[in-house]
Design an enzyme around this catalytic site. Structure first.
Site, PDB file in Angstrom:
ATOM      1  N   HIS A 120     -45.678  31.769  26.249  1.00 28.13           N
ATOM      2  CA  HIS A 120     -45.877  30.328  26.159  1.00 28.13           C
ATOM      3  C   HIS A 120     -45.744  29.690  27.543  1.00 28.13           C
ATOM      4  O   HIS A 120     -44.920  30.129  28.337  1.00 28.13           O
ATOM      5  CB  HIS A 120     -44.859  29.686  25.199  1.00 28.13           C
ATOM      6  N   HIS A 128     -55.131  29.310  23.395  1.00 28.27           N
ATOM      7  CA  HIS A 128     -54.495  28.168  22.703  1.00 28.27           C
ATOM      8  C   HIS A 128     -54.604  28.426  21.188  1.00 28.27           C
ATOM      9  O   HIS A 128     -54.180  29.478  20.714  1.00 28.27           O
ATOM     10  CB  HIS A 128     -55.187  26.891  23.184  1.00 28.27           C
TER      11      HIS A 128
HETATM   12  N1  HAX Z   1     -49.710  39.315  26.877  1.00 29.28           N
HETATM   13  C1  HAX Z   1     -50.082  39.786  28.099  1.00 29.28           C
HETATM   14  N2  HAX Z   1     -49.916  39.105  29.245  1.00 29.28           N
HETATM   15  C2  HAX Z   1     -49.313  37.915  29.157  1.00 29.28           C
HETATM   16  C3  HAX Z   1     -48.852  37.365  27.946  1.00 29.28           C
HETATM   17  C4  HAX Z   1     -49.092  38.120  26.768  1.00 29.28           C
HETATM   18  N3  HAX Z   1     -48.764  37.665  25.561  1.00 29.28           N
HETATM   19  N4  HAX Z   1     -48.293  36.172  28.189  1.00 29.28           N
HETATM   20  C5  HAX Z   1     -48.394  35.956  29.507  1.00 29.28           C
HETATM   21  N5  HAX Z   1     -49.009  36.998  30.100  1.00 29.28           N
HETATM   22  C6  HAX Z   1     -49.408  37.128  31.498  1.00 29.28           C
HETATM   23  C7  HAX Z   1     -50.399  36.034  31.853  1.00 29.28           C
HETATM   24  O1  HAX Z   1     -51.710  36.391  31.431  1.00 29.28           O
HETATM   25  C8  HAX Z   1     -50.229  35.926  33.349  1.00 29.28           C
HETATM   26  O2  HAX Z   1     -50.915  37.018  33.918  1.00 29.28           O
HETATM   27  P1  HAX Z   1     -51.665  36.857  35.358  1.00 29.28           P
HETATM   28  O3  HAX Z   1     -50.622  36.378  36.309  1.00 29.28           O
HETATM   29  O4  HAX Z   1     -52.167  38.219  35.630  1.00 29.28           O
HETATM   30  O5  HAX Z   1     -52.740  35.841  35.138  1.00 29.28           O
HETATM   31  C9  HAX Z   1     -48.723  36.169  33.517  1.00 29.28           C
HETATM   32  O6  HAX Z   1     -48.296  36.888  32.340  1.00 29.28           O
HETATM   33  C10 HAX Z   1     -47.897  34.910  33.664  1.00 29.28           C
HETATM   34  O7  HAX Z   1     -48.128  34.100  32.536  1.00 29.28           O
HETATM   35  P2  HAX Z   1     -47.013  33.050  32.065  1.00 29.28           P
HETATM   36  O8  HAX Z   1     -46.704  32.157  33.226  1.00 29.28           O
HETATM   37  O9  HAX Z   1     -45.893  33.744  31.396  1.00 29.28           O
HETATM   38  O10 HAX Z   1     -47.772  32.271  30.946  1.00 29.28           O
HETATM   39  P3  HAX Z   1     -48.952  31.190  31.093  1.00 29.28           P
HETATM   40  O11 HAX Z   1     -48.327  29.851  31.033  1.00 29.28           O
HETATM   41  O12 HAX Z   1     -49.841  31.474  32.241  1.00 29.28           O
HETATM   42  O13 HAX Z   1     -49.799  31.476  29.784  1.00 29.28           O
HETATM   43  C11 HAX Z   1     -50.172  31.834  27.477  1.00 29.28           C
HETATM   44  C12 HAX Z   1     -49.300  31.134  28.525  1.00 29.28           C
HETATM   45  C13 HAX Z   1     -49.782  31.315  26.118  1.00 29.28           C
HETATM   46  C14 HAX Z   1     -51.620  31.471  27.756  1.00 29.28           C
HETATM   47  C15 HAX Z   1     -49.944  33.354  27.578  1.00 29.28           C
HETATM   48  O14 HAX Z   1     -48.608  33.649  27.271  1.00 29.28           O
HETATM   49  C16 HAX Z   1     -50.877  34.150  26.679  1.00 29.28           C
HETATM   50  O15 HAX Z   1     -52.011  34.421  27.076  1.00 29.28           O
HETATM   51  N6  HAX Z   1     -50.418  34.509  25.433  1.00 29.28           N
HETATM   52  C17 HAX Z   1     -51.272  35.186  24.481  1.00 29.28           C
HETATM   53  C18 HAX Z   1     -52.235  34.202  23.831  1.00 29.28           C
HETATM   54  C19 HAX Z   1     -51.482  33.272  22.903  1.00 29.28           C
HETATM   55  O16 HAX Z   1     -50.690  33.682  22.083  1.00 29.28           O
HETATM   56  N7  HAX Z   1     -51.772  31.957  23.014  1.00 29.28           N
HETATM   57  C20 HAX Z   1     -51.167  30.942  22.147  1.00 29.28           C
HETATM   58  C21 HAX Z   1     -50.081  30.137  22.834  1.00 29.28           C
HETATM   59  C22 HAX Z   1     -49.486  29.081  21.963  1.00 29.28           C
HETATM   60  C23 HAX Z   1     -50.468  28.014  21.683  1.00 29.28           C
HETATM   61  O17 HAX Z   1     -50.898  27.248  22.505  1.00 29.28           O
HETATM   62  N8  HAX Z   1     -50.912  27.947  20.475  1.00 29.28           N
HETATM   63  O18 HAX Z   1     -51.882  27.130  20.162  1.00 29.28           O
END
Ligand code: HAX
Length: 440
Positions: free
Chosen positions: A318, A271
């Site tokens: 996201h 987050h």
């Molecule tokens: N890098 C690598 N893998 C990623 C990814 C990324 N940037 N984004 C998603 N994935 C992976 C997930 O880890 C998940 O893997 P598993 O099935 O093996 O667990 C898979 O792709 C499906 O994920 P998703 O459905 O596309 O996305 P989620 O809703 O589960 O997660 C996240 C959303 C933001 C947590 C995720 O995209 C992520 O971890 N991003 C990197 C961290 C980040 O930038 N966080 C900030 C988000 C914005 C925010 O809230 N800001 O405050």
């Protein structure tokens, strides 16, 4: 002219009455179904909260009370001679539901100025923590330490009618927001500038005063802070920091307990902490590659390596958005207008050229695009705020505006204590077995 509190009451109390009878009339209508995948996947997308301040669309981005970020850049009042919206304006919009005038934001500024003095025991408490304590730990603890001043907690203890909860909650919310820049700047100066603190300047608006107390001299930084603290303010109700604040507040914990909980949620790297992780990742990439401006091929290889190592690429992806985050775009526009040749900003733009293609190859990643956190660090670095462990405190100061405006609404609308149902894996298996039996 009526006060902000009177205006809020005039908006919120009639709606509370109307909505109560609306739910009484339509309460049995079904608004959605939940799949097992949603249940196991972080209750993703399940309609389960009511939040008035903003709404997120996967293909368009956030709208605050119906207004998109590009619209708000044009419509919200700015400081005299300034170009960026004032956070006072986004708070007014979220709380009252109407675009503020210049006089309205001046009124909010004045309210916060009057309430901005931080009790001495909060500084004393901070001084008991090691300087190396993560700034988010210090921030959350300082917010909690101010709970001693909660108007809501005192009024509740005395005894009050539940219809009146919104009133002391409003007082706590305004008092708390007013003090956040002073606390955040204090943490910044104690952790990274030998505890040489800078006194507030009451002639400045909320964001500019924050920039001043951080000690960043470039006047352009004040503009950036106004923009930054506006665009991070809210992202509807289901994101972890908003949801945590709402959940804690739903028990009638006061605003201090609730915001501290929300800040703790923001401190996770998936987050809000992603903003510090992005810069850490970019700096590590430059170091490991041995180039200040790696080539697109080198960036691509580094992204592939990050994925191969089982790590996330911070700043990308996201849970809801399926486009580049408009909050990323607006920061990129600011940077391109003010410092087009900045080296780190250029690396961030190069990553933007490469990452969506590489992440897009992974079918499981639903959004290969940059989110809000992909850009903010590069912008802060440009103005000399290089201590990236501090970045999420800036995010939290802004996020407080949205989640605390929502707490006022929660109490005015009389929302219930949150209590979803949980089930066991055994229950799920039995449910699926019965479901299959019934459908053959
Ligand atoms: N890098 C690598 N893998 C990623 C990814 C990324 N940037 N984004 C998603 N994935 C992976 C997930 O880890 C998940 O893997 P598993 O099935 O093996 O667990 C898979 O792709 C499906 O994920 P998703 O459905 O596309 O996305 P989620 O809703 O589960 O997660 C996240 C959303 C933001 C947590 C995720 O995209 C992520 O971890 N991003 C990197 C961290 C980040 O930038 N966080 C900030 C988000 C914005 C925010 O809230 N800001 O405050």
């Amino acid at each position: 002219m009526s006060t902000l509190k009177e205006r809020f009451a005039a908006k919120a109390l009639p709606l509370a009455k109307e909505f109560k009878s609306f739910v009484r009339e339509h309460g049995t209508k079904v608004v959605g179904n939940v799949t097992l995948a949603q249940l196991a996947g972080g209750i993703r997308g399940v309609k389960s909260l009511i939040t008035e301040t903003s709404q997120l669309d996967a293909m368009e981005g956030i709208r605050f009370r119906g207004y998109s970020i590009p619209e708000l850049k044009k419509l919200l009042p700015t400081a005299e001679g300034g170009t960026e919206p004032l956070p006072e304006g986004i708070f007014y919009l979220m709380l009252i539901g109407e675009l503020p005038t210049q006089e309205d934001v001046a009124m909010v500024s004045e309210e916060w100025r009057k309430r901005s003095e931080v009790p001495q025991h909060v500084f004393d408490m901070l001084e008991t923590l090691p300087k190396e304590a993560h700034p988010m730990t210090q921030f959350s603890t300082a917010i909690l330490a101010m709970q001693t001043d909660s108007v809501f907690a005192k009024a509740y203890e005395k005894g009050m009618n539940k219809r009146d909860y919104w009133d002391p909650m409003f007082e706590d919310v305004m008092n708390l927001i007013a003090k956040l820049p002073r606390i955040a700047a204090y943490i910044y100066r104690r952790s990274f500038h030998n505890g040489e603190h800078i006194a507030p300047d009451p002639s400045l608006d909320w964001a500019a005063n924050f920039a001043h107390m951080m000690g960043v001299k470039d006047p352009e930084f004040k503009s950036l802070m106004r923009l930054y603290l506006t665009i991070h303010a809210d992202h509807e109700g289901g994101n972890a920091s908003a949801h945590a604040t709402h959940l804690v507040g739903s028990t009638l914990s006061d605003a201090y307990y609730a915001l501290s909980g929300g800040i703790n949620a923001l401190a996770g790297p998936l987050h809000g902490l992603a903003n510090q992780e992005v810069i850490r990742w970019v700096l590590n990439m430059r170091k490991e590659i041995g180039a200040d401006r790696p080539s697109l091929e080198q960036i691509e290889a580094y992204i592939r390596q990050t994925l191969a190592d089982g790590k996330v690429v911070p700043g990308y992806g996201h849970p809801v958005l399926r486009i580049p985050d408009p909050r990323f775009t607006v920061q990129m526009e600011f940077a391109k207008a003010h410092f087009p040749d900045d080296e780190i900003a250029n690396v961030v733009w190069d990553i933007y050229e490469v990452a969506p293609k590489v992440l897009g190859e992974k079918i499981k990643i639903k959004s290969p695009y940059p989110n809000v956190d992909a850009h903010s660090g590069a912008t802060l670095m440009h103005y000399g705020v290089t201590e990236y462990n501090f970045y999420t405190v800036l995010f939290g100061t802004s996020r407080a505006l949205g989640v605390l405006a929502t707490l006022c609404w929660d109490r005015a609308l009389g929302f219930a204590i949150e209590r979803p149902k949980s089930v066991t894996i055994e229950w799920i298996k039995e449910f699926v077995a019965k479901y299959e039996e019934a459908t053959v």
